[in-house]
Design an enzyme around this catalytic site. Structure first.
Site, PDB file in Angstrom:
ATOM      1  N   GLU A  33      69.791  46.915 -72.562  1.00 19.87           N
ATOM      2  CA  GLU A  33      69.698  45.524 -72.115  1.00 19.87           C
ATOM      3  C   GLU A  33      69.804  45.444 -70.589  1.00 19.87           C
ATOM      4  O   GLU A  33      69.123  44.660 -69.940  1.00 19.87           O
ATOM      5  CB  GLU A  33      70.809  44.689 -72.769  1.00 19.87           C
ATOM      6  CG  GLU A  33      70.542  44.447 -74.245  1.00 19.87           C
ATOM      7  CD  GLU A  33      71.792  44.089 -75.050  1.00 19.87           C
ATOM      8  OE1 GLU A  33      71.724  43.163 -75.841  1.00 19.87           O
ATOM      9  OE2 GLU A  33      72.831  44.761 -74.881  1.00 19.87           O
ATOM     10  N   TYR A  34      70.667  46.308 -70.047  1.00 20.80           N
ATOM     11  CA  TYR A  34      70.790  46.369 -68.595  1.00 20.80           C
ATOM     12  C   TYR A  34      69.456  46.778 -67.970  1.00 20.80           C
ATOM     13  O   TYR A  34      68.971  46.151 -67.034  1.00 20.80           O
ATOM     14  CB  TYR A  34      71.885  47.361 -68.189  1.00 20.80           C
ATOM     15  CG  TYR A  34      71.949  47.583 -66.695  1.00 20.80           C
ATOM     16  CD1 TYR A  34      72.688  46.720 -65.890  1.00 20.80           C
ATOM     17  CD2 TYR A  34      71.247  48.624 -66.098  1.00 20.80           C
ATOM     18  CE1 TYR A  34      72.724  46.897 -64.521  1.00 20.80           C
ATOM     19  CE2 TYR A  34      71.272  48.812 -64.734  1.00 20.80           C
ATOM     20  CZ  TYR A  34      72.012  47.947 -63.943  1.00 20.80           C
ATOM     21  OH  TYR A  34      72.027  48.122 -62.588  1.00 20.80           O
ATOM     22  N   ASP A  35      68.858  47.828 -68.535  1.00 25.36           N
ATOM     23  CA  ASP A  35      67.575  48.312 -68.016  1.00 25.36           C
ATOM     24  C   ASP A  35      66.518  47.213 -68.052  1.00 25.36           C
ATOM     25  O   ASP A  35      65.723  47.072 -67.133  1.00 25.36           O
ATOM     26  CB  ASP A  35      67.073  49.511 -68.833  1.00 25.36           C
ATOM     27  CG  ASP A  35      67.817  50.787 -68.462  1.00 25.36           C
ATOM     28  OD1 ASP A  35      68.591  50.749 -67.483  1.00 25.36           O
ATOM     29  OD2 ASP A  35      67.621  51.801 -69.148  1.00 25.36           O
ATOM     30  N   GLU A 109      64.184  69.238 -69.205  1.00 23.12           N
ATOM     31  CA  GLU A 109      65.633  69.389 -69.345  1.00 23.12           C
ATOM     32  C   GLU A 109      66.195  68.113 -69.971  1.00 23.12           C
ATOM     33  O   GLU A 109      65.547  67.076 -69.948  1.00 23.12           O
ATOM     34  CB  GLU A 109      66.269  69.619 -67.966  1.00 23.12           C
ATOM     35  CG  GLU A 109      65.894  70.945 -67.342  1.00 23.12           C
ATOM     36  CD  GLU A 109      66.250  71.012 -65.860  1.00 23.12           C
ATOM     37  OE1 GLU A 109      67.357  71.453 -65.556  1.00 23.12           O
ATOM     38  OE2 GLU A 109      65.427  70.605 -65.038  1.00 23.12           O
ATOM     39  N   LYS A 111      68.229  64.745 -70.227  1.00 26.69           N
ATOM     40  CA  LYS A 111      68.696  63.731 -69.297  1.00 26.69           C
ATOM     41  C   LYS A 111      70.064  63.288 -69.813  1.00 26.69           C
ATOM     42  O   LYS A 111      70.162  62.603 -70.828  1.00 26.69           O
ATOM     43  CB  LYS A 111      67.719  62.550 -69.255  1.00 26.69           C
ATOM     44  CG  LYS A 111      68.108  61.485 -68.265  1.00 26.69           C
ATOM     45  CD  LYS A 111      67.037  60.409 -68.188  1.00 26.69           C
ATOM     46  CE  LYS A 111      67.449  59.348 -67.196  1.00 26.69           C
ATOM     47  NZ  LYS A 111      68.722  58.699 -67.539  1.00 26.69           N
ATOM     48  N   LYS A 278      60.011  68.021 -64.512  1.00 27.35           N
ATOM     49  CA  LYS A 278      59.817  68.316 -63.087  1.00 27.35           C
ATOM     50  C   LYS A 278      58.708  69.342 -62.913  1.00 27.35           C
ATOM     51  O   LYS A 278      58.473  70.160 -63.810  1.00 27.35           O
ATOM     52  CB  LYS A 278      61.085  68.948 -62.497  1.00 27.35           C
ATOM     53  CG  LYS A 278      62.314  68.085 -62.457  1.00 27.35           C
ATOM     54  CD  LYS A 278      63.502  68.943 -62.006  1.00 27.35           C
ATOM     55  CE  LYS A 278      64.798  68.159 -62.034  1.00 27.35           C
ATOM     56  NZ  LYS A 278      65.958  69.059 -61.933  1.00 27.35           N
ATOM     57  N   CYS A 397      86.194  42.312-108.846  1.00 26.67           N
ATOM     58  CA  CYS A 397      86.871  42.056-110.122  1.00 26.67           C
ATOM     59  C   CYS A 397      88.125  41.199-109.986  1.00 26.67           C
ATOM     60  O   CYS A 397      88.788  40.911-110.984  1.00 26.67           O
ATOM     61  CB  CYS A 397      87.229  43.379-110.787  1.00 26.67           C
ATOM     62  SG  CYS A 397      88.524  44.273-109.912  1.00 26.67           S
ATOM     63  N   CYS A 410      90.792  48.977-104.678  1.00 25.15           N
ATOM     64  CA  CYS A 410      90.875  48.309-105.966  1.00 25.15           C
ATOM     65  C   CYS A 410      91.134  49.416-106.982  1.00 25.15           C
ATOM     66  O   CYS A 410      90.344  50.344-107.099  1.00 25.15           O
ATOM     67  CB  CYS A 410      89.574  47.580-106.298  1.00 25.15           C
ATOM     68  SG  CYS A 410      89.502  47.059-108.024  1.00 25.15           S
TER      69      CYS A 410
HETATM   70 ZN   LIG Z   1      87.680  45.660-108.263  1.00 24.12          ZN
END
Ligand SMILES: [Zn+2]
Length: 655
Positions: A33-35, A109, A111, A278, A397, A410
């Site tokens: 979201e920042y990007d 490589e 990131k 690269k 139940c 339970c």
């Molecule tokens: Zn139950």
């Protein structure tokens, strides 16, 4: 809002989130979201032809904290240009080939998603460490970084040398740390920033960071001609490199490799959020040069996000096969790594408290490959928040619930429908008894008609009982009866998985099936025997012991045998794989398997596992710190498989 106002708003937003992230260690939106905000700002500034003086795009990096000694970098640090998709990557590769005037090799490589650090050595001794800061000025973190075990204090090279790399918290250290931390970390990356930029070096040490080195910024009196030479030099000096380095020649090779790593990235113990590509040749790089922000000859490829923030709308409590009650968050749906996510687990009531989340909170949600989405923690509190209240009675139940450890249970095992359906669905699943044709609906019907609540009761089903049931034709009935009959001969590892012991997944079941020859051995195993097994921790060990201490479980298992179930211990039948009839040698340490365990797996895959490399060797599986065997394999041109590739192969065979 006109475009100028939008520009002001975006500038403020990005600056605010920068500060939340780097200064306060408290991000309130996800990286993705920042990007999105950042790149919208970059595009808008380009379109309008101006930027505000306070724009975050005017500087290379982040603010420097008060309280740390500032330090100017001897070599300014560039950031990396980014592409979003393979079309853009292809365009860049073609541009580079054209600019260089001939075919080029490119290196790939990881990131890393951590904190960038440069370290200086002089006379073979660790001298100083500095954070990246804004690329020109960073913070002196010499004492903090010195506590990181994977940073060598001495290196063989005696020249003055400056290396660049990334401080990381492995997922394992992150989980360990959060087990006892008063304030849990939101994610592994957040834990790194707070650890390195901490005025107390003891805290840095406590978080058990790692340092992965990938670049040499300066080396006096020595010339390195390619990235490959640099990578090898870094290894010779004793730095950790993440054990990954690949050379590709074109977009086809690059795409194949990037897609492969994207698929297996969750199996890598550190967070990577993309790949760096690269030009290999350093003199070509110098010709191609730099913009004022980044080198033109390098590019980052970002993976699609696996973590985003959204609103937690409600919580439902789900009853599992053991009776365990799990809170499930109902979310405002979001797209996460290619899927719509609208539900995520919150584990248990204690976890909800620890993560400090409420109904209407904005929370971080993470989805990894083949793992159910999980609410990771609070992103931002909201004014209309409501507490998440734990139930006192079973939502299925209505029986009163019992607290055992951190979880609610339970204990109405015989009469709780949701529990029964989950228990039987697990029992008939492919990795358990593998009984075809029994879906939720059928299981529910069998409970209603025949009171089938436990797996063994399935083996009491008779053809005549099914005749006359609505929708059950001759063929369907025959299939079910046949499938149940066939399942009576069950593999040992499937049998263990089918028991449905709390915390025992497919992998644990396999490990246990290898360690214990039969059910009696497994039943009698004590705590010490169990925790001595790799991959079996105290929680799993206790689950096993508790399971076999429960008289009801033993009675139910015996009934299975009385009704004709037989465990097949002869699992030596091998599966056909790329390792079948091949000679394989293991070297170095792998993080996912011990050597004996991997040997067994490979044998099952038909491999002949040998201890020494010769010209008859087909594959060498190389882990961290692989020694002379690896060198020999390289000399003999034998195919070398590193851990990420191995994990991806095993996954292909469902191992
Ligand atoms: Zn139950």
């Amino acid at each position: 809002m006109d475009k100028h106002q939008r520009l002001i708003w975006l500038t403020e937003q990005v600056n605010k989130h920068n500060k939340n992230y780097y200064v306060y260690d408290n991000p309130t939106i996800s990286d993705a979201e920042y990007d999105a905000l950042y790149y919208e700002l970059v595009d808008l500034e380009k379109e309008l032809g101006y930027s505000l003086p306070s724009s975050p795009t005017n500087r290379v990096g982040d603010d420097v904290l008060e309280g740390f000694k500032k330090k100017k970098h001897d070599i300014p640090l560039y950031s990396l240009n980014k592409v979003k998709d393979f079309d853009d990557l292809n365009k860049w590769i073609l541009d580079m080939q054209k600019a260089a005037g001939k075919q080029q090799e490119f290196t790939l490589e990881y990131k890393y998603d951590g904190l960038k650090i440069v370290i200086e050595y002089e006379n073979g001794l660790y001298k100083s460490a500095t954070t990246r800061g804004n690329g020109i000025i960073g913070e002196d973190v010499t004492v903090q970084v010195k506590t990181i075990k994977s940073v060598p204090l001495t290196i063989p090279c005696k020249s003055r040398i400056i290396v660049q790399g990334e401080c990381m918290m492995t997922n394992k250290s992150f989980i360990e740390y959060n087990k006892t931390a008063e304030i849990p970390l939101k994610n592994a990356r957040n834990g790194v920033a707070g650890a390195v930029r901490n005025l107390d070096p003891k805290e840095t040490e406590r978080r058990k960071l790692d340092f992965f080195c990938y670049d040499i910024l300066l080396i006096e009196g020595k010339q390195l001609n390619t990235q490959e030479e640099m990578h090898n030099f870094i290894i010779e000096q004793g730095f950790k490199t993440g054990n990954y380095f690949k050379i590709v020649k074109n977009i086809t090779e690059a795409k194949e490799e990037i897609e492969r790593i994207d698929k297996i990235k969750d199996n890598i113990d550190v967070m990577i959020d993309g790949m760096v590509i690269k030009i290999n040749n350093c003199s070509v790089r110098e010709d191609i040069g730099y913009t004022n922000k980044f080198p033109k000859w390098a590019m980052a490829f970002k993976f699609k996000p696996v973590e985003l923030s959204t609103t937690l709308k409600d919580v439902v409590w789900q009853v599992g096969r053991t009776g365990k009650i799990t809170p499930i968050a109902i979310l405002d749906p979001i797209e996460l790594s290619g899927a719509t996510v609208s539900r995520a687990t919150l584990n248990n009531a204690q976890d909800i408290q620890r993560k400090d989340v409420y109904i209407n909170s904005r929370v971080f949600v993470r989805r990894s490959n083949e793992v159910i989405p999980e609410v990771m923690g609070i992103a931002e509190h909201q004014p209309n928040e409501k507490a998440i209240i734990s139930p006192t009675h079973c939502p299925s139940c209505n029986n009163p619930l019992k607290t055992i450890g951190a979880n609610l249970f339970c204990v109405n095992h015989k009469g709780c429908l949701e529990q029964i359906i989950d228990r039987l669905t697990h029992f008939v699943s492919r990795d358990a008894f593998n009984i075809d044709g029994l879906r939720d609906k059928t299981i529910k019907l069998f409970y209603e008609k025949f009171k089938i609540a436990y797996p063994y009761e399935l083996f009491k089903l008779k053809k005549e009982m099914l005749e006359g049931l609505e929708g059950f034709k001759e063929k369907k009935i025959n299939n079910i009866i046949e499938s149940i009959e066939k399942s009576k001969n069950v593999d040992w590892q499937n049998f263990i998985f089918a028991l449905g012991i709390l915390n025992i997944g497919k992998k644990n079941a396999y490990v246990l099936s290898q360690k214990f020859k039969n059910l009696d051995e497994l039943k009698q195993a004590d705590l010490n025997t169990l925790i001595a097994i790799d991959d079996v921790g105290e929680i799993v060990a206790n689950s096993i012991i508790e399971y076999f201490n429960d008289e009801d479980n033993l009675i139910n298992i015996n009934k299975l045998f009385e009704l004709g179930v037989k465990i097949n211990h002869n699992q030596q039948e091998t599966i056909n794989s790329i390792f079948t009839n091949k000679t394989v040698v293991l070297t170095g340490t792998l993080s996912s398997y011990t050597r004996p365990d991997l040997t067994k797996i490979l044998q099952k895959m038909g491999a002949n596992v040998s201890s020494s490399v010769s010209k008859n060797t087909n594959y060498v599986i190389a882990g961290v710190e692989a020694g002379s065997k690896l060198t020999k394999a390289q000399e003999l041109n034998i195919k070398i498989i590193e851990e990420p590739e191995l994990l991806s192969i095993l996954k292909d065979y469902n191992i």
